[in-house]
Motif scaffolding. Structure first.
Motif, PDB file in Angstrom:
ATOM      1  N   ALA A  94       0.827  -1.204   0.000  1.00  0.00           N
ATOM      2  CA  ALA A  94       0.000   0.000   0.000  1.00  0.00           C
ATOM      3  C   ALA A  94       0.864   1.258   0.000  1.00  0.00           C
ATOM      4  O   ALA A  94       0.591   2.224  -0.726  1.00  0.00           O
ATOM      5  N   GLU A  97       2.640   1.833  -3.313  1.00  0.00           N
ATOM      6  CA  GLU A  97       1.711   2.324  -4.332  1.00  0.00           C
ATOM      7  C   GLU A  97       1.655   3.854  -4.355  1.00  0.00           C
ATOM      8  O   GLU A  97       1.382   4.461  -5.389  1.00  0.00           O
ATOM      9  N   THR A  98       1.943   4.493  -3.215  1.00  0.00           N
ATOM     10  CA  THR A  98       1.902   5.957  -3.154  1.00  0.00           C
ATOM     11  C   THR A  98       3.101   6.602  -3.849  1.00  0.00           C
ATOM     12  O   THR A  98       3.058   7.778  -4.206  1.00  0.00           O
ATOM     13  N   GLN A  99       4.192   5.839  -3.989  1.00  0.00           N
ATOM     14  CA  GLN A  99       5.433   6.321  -4.603  1.00  0.00           C
ATOM     15  C   GLN A  99       6.022   7.522  -3.860  1.00  0.00           C
ATOM     16  O   GLN A  99       6.743   8.334  -4.440  1.00  0.00           O
ATOM     17  N   ASP A 185      -7.158   5.216   1.175  1.00  0.00           N
ATOM     18  CA  ASP A 185      -6.943   5.647  -0.205  1.00  0.00           C
ATOM     19  C   ASP A 185      -5.527   6.176  -0.349  1.00  0.00           C
ATOM     20  O   ASP A 185      -4.873   6.557   0.627  1.00  0.00           O
ATOM     21  N   GLU A 186      -5.028   6.213  -1.584  1.00  0.00           N
ATOM     22  CA  GLU A 186      -3.633   6.580  -1.844  1.00  0.00           C
ATOM     23  C   GLU A 186      -3.308   7.985  -1.357  1.00  0.00           C
ATOM     24  O   GLU A 186      -2.224   8.235  -0.822  1.00  0.00           O
ATOM     25  N   SER A 190      -0.559   8.637   1.386  1.00  0.00           N
ATOM     26  CA  SER A 190       0.588   9.424   0.934  1.00  0.00           C
ATOM     27  C   SER A 190       0.804  10.626   1.841  1.00  0.00           C
ATOM     28  O   SER A 190       1.923  10.934   2.246  1.00  0.00           O
TER      29      SER A 190
END
Length: 207
Positions: A94, A97-99, A185-186, A190
């Motif tokens: 997870a 995925e945010t990078q 959620d991203e 993030s």
């Protein structure tokens, strides 16, 4: 439920053991697979078999890996001075995925929960403390879901670390108390990583 094929019945029963998959959903999946070109179904079964037979656990961070050391730990481009401590491999995925995070990870494999009989010895805490002692990171991010078990785990780990040498941070409380990171959620996840806050242990000795 009656089946015209024992092979179909076996497939449905196997699929229904997956989390969130009931008998009706399992039947739909089995029928879908039966209607596909055989090569597609073989590819699926082969991928699952390879994963079960060949996938390993990284000896450094305890994430899944194709070899003894995972790609993240073996990547010299990652920030070697920052560790992100997480509960599960799903949390790692997870966050990736945010990078937004470029450091290393450490998967605990759960949280301290005396009620459930889960003590520090049943988690990957000792290997974490050894990594900290050997590598002396500048910062450890406690990306642990906010809950009683999470707070207990963070407190226990932090008490074992020299906080004058290594900064301890918490992800921002954009993640609601008691929630799972994998369902955030991203954007929220993030922001929580980017807005992490220092962690301090309250000294009760003067009370």
């Amino acid at each position: 439920m009656k089946y015209t094929s024992k092979l179909m019945q076996d497939a449905v029963e196997a699929l229904s053991t997956l989390p969130g998959v009931g008998k009706k959903t399992a039947l739909r999946l089995a029928i879908f697979l039966a209607q596909q070109d055989a090569s597609k179904s073989h590819r699926l079964s082969s991928a699952i078999q390879d994963m079960v037979d060949k996938m390993q656990v990284c000896k450094v961070c305890f994430s899944y890996s194709d070899s003894e050391i995972c790609e993240i730990c073996a990547n010299p481009a990652r920030d070697q001075t920052t560790f992100c401590v997480i509960e599960s491999i799903r949390d790692l995925m997870a966050i990736e995925e945010t990078q937004q995070y470029k450091g290393l990870y450490h998967v605990l494999g759960g949280l301290i929960s005396p009620i459930e009989g889960i003590g520090p010895d049943k988690l990957n805490i000792l290997p974490l403390l050894k990594r900290v002692q050997d590598k002396k990171p500048k910062e450890i991010i406690m990306a642990i879901r906010p809950s009683i078990e999470g707070d207990t785990t963070v407190y226990y780990i932090t008490k074992q670390i020299d906080t004058e040498q290594t900064k301890i941070s918490l992800i921002a409380r954009g993640i609601s108390f008691g929630s799972e990171l994998e369902y955030a959620d991203e954007f929220t996840l993030s922001r929580s990583i980017a807005s992490r806050t220092p962690y301090f242990i309250k000294d009760n000795s003067a009370v």
